[in-house]
Structure formats: structure tokens, C-alpha cells
Motif scaffolding. Structure first.
Motif, PDB file in Angstrom:
ATOM      1  N   HIS A  44       0.841  -1.208   0.000  1.00 43.80           N
ATOM      2  CA  HIS A  44       0.000   0.000   0.000  1.00 43.80           C
ATOM      3  C   HIS A  44       0.875   1.256   0.000  1.00 43.80           C
ATOM      4  O   HIS A  44       0.564   2.243   0.664  1.00 43.80           O
ATOM      5  CB  HIS A  44      -0.920   0.009   1.223  1.00 43.80           C
ATOM      6  CG  HIS A  44      -1.832  -1.176   1.297  1.00 43.80           C
ATOM      7  ND1 HIS A  44      -2.967  -1.285   0.526  1.00 43.80           N
ATOM      8  CD2 HIS A  44      -1.747  -2.317   2.029  1.00 43.80           C
ATOM      9  CE1 HIS A  44      -3.570  -2.439   0.791  1.00 43.80           C
ATOM     10  NE2 HIS A  44      -2.848  -3.083   1.694  1.00 43.80           N
ATOM     11  N   SER A  46       1.466   3.651  -2.238  1.00 45.66           N
ATOM     12  CA  SER A  46       0.891   4.906  -2.724  1.00 45.66           C
ATOM     13  C   SER A  46      -0.028   5.533  -1.675  1.00 45.66           C
ATOM     14  O   SER A  46      -0.010   6.744  -1.457  1.00 45.66           O
ATOM     15  CB  SER A  46       0.132   4.686  -4.042  1.00 45.66           C
ATOM     16  OG  SER A  46      -0.933   3.770  -3.853  1.00 45.66           O
ATOM     17  N   GLU A  47      -0.830   4.689  -1.020  1.00 47.66           N
ATOM     18  CA  GLU A  47      -1.704   5.187   0.045  1.00 47.66           C
ATOM     19  C   GLU A  47      -0.879   5.723   1.206  1.00 47.66           C
ATOM     20  O   GLU A  47      -1.170   6.778   1.772  1.00 47.66           O
ATOM     21  CB  GLU A  47      -2.630   4.070   0.534  1.00 47.66           C
ATOM     22  CG  GLU A  47      -3.602   4.484   1.620  1.00 47.66           C
ATOM     23  CD  GLU A  47      -4.703   5.393   1.110  1.00 47.66           C
ATOM     24  OE1 GLU A  47      -5.353   6.049   1.950  1.00 47.66           O
ATOM     25  OE2 GLU A  47      -4.916   5.460  -0.112  1.00 47.66           O
ATOM     26  N   ARG A  50       0.713   9.172   0.370  1.00 50.45           N
ATOM     27  CA  ARG A  50      -0.236  10.278   0.464  1.00 50.45           C
ATOM     28  C   ARG A  50      -0.489  10.650   1.921  1.00 50.45           C
ATOM     29  O   ARG A  50      -0.483  11.826   2.286  1.00 50.45           O
ATOM     30  CB  ARG A  50      -1.545   9.923  -0.240  1.00 50.45           C
ATOM     31  CG  ARG A  50      -1.448   9.906  -1.763  1.00 50.45           C
ATOM     32  CD  ARG A  50      -2.833   9.884  -2.399  1.00 50.45           C
ATOM     33  NE  ARG A  50      -3.539   8.650  -2.094  1.00 50.45           N
ATOM     34  CZ  ARG A  50      -3.479   7.543  -2.830  1.00 50.45           C
ATOM     35  NH1 ARG A  50      -2.708   7.525  -3.912  1.00 50.45           N
ATOM     36  NH2 ARG A  50      -4.156   6.465  -2.504  1.00 50.45           N
ATOM     37  N   SER A 212      -2.952   6.066   7.561  1.00 51.17           N
ATOM     38  CA  SER A 212      -3.617   6.081   6.263  1.00 51.17           C
ATOM     39  C   SER A 212      -3.865   4.668   5.758  1.00 51.17           C
ATOM     40  O   SER A 212      -4.932   4.358   5.221  1.00 51.17           O
ATOM     41  CB  SER A 212      -2.771   6.862   5.262  1.00 51.17           C
ATOM     42  OG  SER A 212      -3.504   7.125   4.093  1.00 51.17           O
ATOM     43  N   ILE A 213      -2.882   3.799   5.928  1.00 55.93           N
ATOM     44  CA  ILE A 213      -3.016   2.415   5.466  1.00 55.93           C
ATOM     45  C   ILE A 213      -3.993   1.641   6.346  1.00 55.93           C
ATOM     46  O   ILE A 213      -4.845   0.901   5.861  1.00 55.93           O
ATOM     47  CB  ILE A 213      -1.642   1.727   5.447  1.00 55.93           C
ATOM     48  CG1 ILE A 213      -0.757   2.345   4.351  1.00 55.93           C
ATOM     49  CG2 ILE A 213      -1.780   0.229   5.205  1.00 55.93           C
ATOM     50  CD1 ILE A 213       0.686   1.905   4.415  1.00 55.93           C
ATOM     51  N   ARG A 219      -8.290  10.379   4.074  1.00 56.24           N
ATOM     52  CA  ARG A 219      -9.587  10.373   3.411  1.00 56.24           C
ATOM     53  C   ARG A 219     -10.716  10.696   4.371  1.00 56.24           C
ATOM     54  O   ARG A 219     -11.852  10.886   3.958  1.00 56.24           O
ATOM     55  CB  ARG A 219      -9.841   9.002   2.770  1.00 56.24           C
ATOM     56  CG  ARG A 219      -8.892   8.660   1.632  1.00 56.24           C
ATOM     57  CD  ARG A 219      -9.432   7.496   0.832  1.00 56.24           C
ATOM     58  NE  ARG A 219      -9.735   6.339   1.641  1.00 56.24           N
ATOM     59  CZ  ARG A 219      -8.882   5.311   1.834  1.00 56.24           C
ATOM     60  NH1 ARG A 219      -7.677   5.342   1.286  1.00 56.24           N
ATOM     61  NH2 ARG A 219      -9.218   4.287   2.580  1.00 56.24           N
TER      62      ARG A 219
END
Length: 226
Positions: A44, A46-47, A50, A212-213, A219
Motif C-alpha cells: 500500500h 501509494s496510500e 499520500r 492512512s493504510i 480520506r
């Protein structure tokens, strides 16, 4: 002595500073382990990237997080201190003249009046950081002599440099103190708490990536408690 300090001494100090901080950064990320942290970093990535960038950005903005808003006075002192501590060494005219003389390049310079104001802001920020450590029980009980040493390590180059700048007598002595203490700070930075110069970004990235992961992180909206 001055020629040594602004020549070989400066080169050695900068080499220790940049190489040492680069090593600390590499070792930090090499120490991450998905089995211990329980975070699937690679699948993960890319997540995580970010969330990590969002975390670092939010904590770089004054009052951008609940933690900053909960301590407004400390937040102001913190950002006064760090704004000057970053901008003055990089964009002071005298520093860049030495860089051009020794290395053939330099950064753009800020007007002298601006760097004077930033220097004073840094000194004021340091003063109130010390006062906070003395006045607040919850901070005082976790403060050691080492913490005051780190504050002094940062304060001496700024105080001595400003006195050398405005003093009409004894400025050569203060300038010598300024250069020696500044290079000492560069040399010790990778081996002390000043390594947060780079480890701040590493730790904020890790926290942002983890949350985030694991939990959808950035989000979830503007609320950013971590």
C-alpha cells in the motif's frame, strides 16, 4: 584561526552535518518492519505516501492540527523559533558570501533588516521555550540538563551572531564565538535531538502512512489528530 574556521573547519562541519543526517534518515527507514509495526508498507505504498505527506504538511502549518490549536502560546513560540532557525542560516548575506568564496555558489540572500527581525524572533522563541520548561510542571518533570544543552547549542550561534552584528566594540570576539558555536552545532546535530531536522519528516511520514493504510487516514476529512 578565522581562515581555518571558514575554510577546512566549515567543510568538515558541513560534511559531518549532511552525511550524518543522511545516515540517520537511512537507518530510520531501514528500521521499519511491517511485522513489528503491523503495517503493510510495500503493498500500500501509494496510500502510505499520500498519508505521510499529508501528515508532514499539516504539522508544518501553524494551528493546522488539534495539537497546535490546543497550545496556542507554545505554537507561536515554536514557529517563531523554527522560522528563524531555518531561514537565517540559509539566507543570511554573510553566510552566502562565505559559500561563494569557498564553494563558488550561494543561495539568494534576504535583506539584512529581515534577517535581523528573524534572528530576534528566534531568540524570543528560545526564551519562551525555556520559560515554558521551567513554568509548566508537566514539562519541567521531563526536562533534563541535556534538553537545556540542546537549547543552548541553538541559542549561542544566534545570540553571538546578533551581538557581533550590532556591537560597535568586541565584534571580532563575538564573531569568533558565533562561528565556533555554529560549526559545533552542525557537527553535533546528527548525534543529538537536533537530528529531528530530518527525523521529524521521517516520523511524521511513518505516522501518516500507518494511519492512512490502517484506517483510511487523510480520506477521513479535515480532522487530523495524529
Amino acid at each position: 584561526m578565522m581562515s581555518f574556521l571558514t575554510g577546512p573547519g566549515l567543510i568538515i562541519s558541513l560534511a559531518v552535518f549532511f552525511i550524518g543526517l543522511a545516515v540517520r534518515l537511512v537507518l530510520y527507514f531501514m528500521g521499519l518492519d511491517w511485522r513489528l509495526d503491523r503495517v503493510a508498507y510495500k503493498p500500500h505504498m501509494s496510500e502510505g505516501m499520500r498519508g505521510g505527506l499529508y501528515s508532514a504538511y499539516k504539522w508544518l502549518v501553524p494551528f493546522g492540527t488539534f495539537g497546535w490549536r490546543a497550545q496556542p502560546f507554545f505554537t507561536i513560540c515554536f514557529f517563531l523559533l523554527h522560522l528563524g532557525a531555518v531561514l537565517v542560516p540559509l539566507f543570511l548575506t554573510a553566510h552566502n558570501e562565505i559559500l561563494r568564496m569557498r564553494f563558488g555558489f550561494g543561495l539568494p540572500s534576504l535583506p539584512q533588516g529581515v534577517t535581523d527581525v528573524l534572528t530576534v524572533a528566534t531568540i524570543i522563541g528560545l526564551f519562551f521555550i525555556i520559560l515554558r520548561r521551567i513554568a509548566l510542571t508537566e514539562v519541567r518533570i521531563i526536562t533534563t540538563a541535556y534538553d537545556y544543552f540542546i537549547i543552548a547549542l541553538v541559542a549561542v550561534p544566534f545570540v553571538s551572531g546578533f551581538i557581533a552584528r550590532v556591537s560597535s566594540a568586541g565584534s571580532d570576539g563575538w564573531l569568533l564565538v558565533h562561528i565556533i558555536s555554529g560549526e559545533l552545532m552542525l557537527v553535533l546535530a546528527p548525534f543529538t535531538k537536533l537530528s529531528h531536522i530530518v527525523l521529524y519528516f521521517a516520523s511524521r511520514w511513518q505516522l501518516g502512512a500507518d494511519y492512512s493504510i490502517k484506517r483510511g487516514g487523510h480520506r477521513r476529512g479535515p480532522c487530523f489528530p495524529w
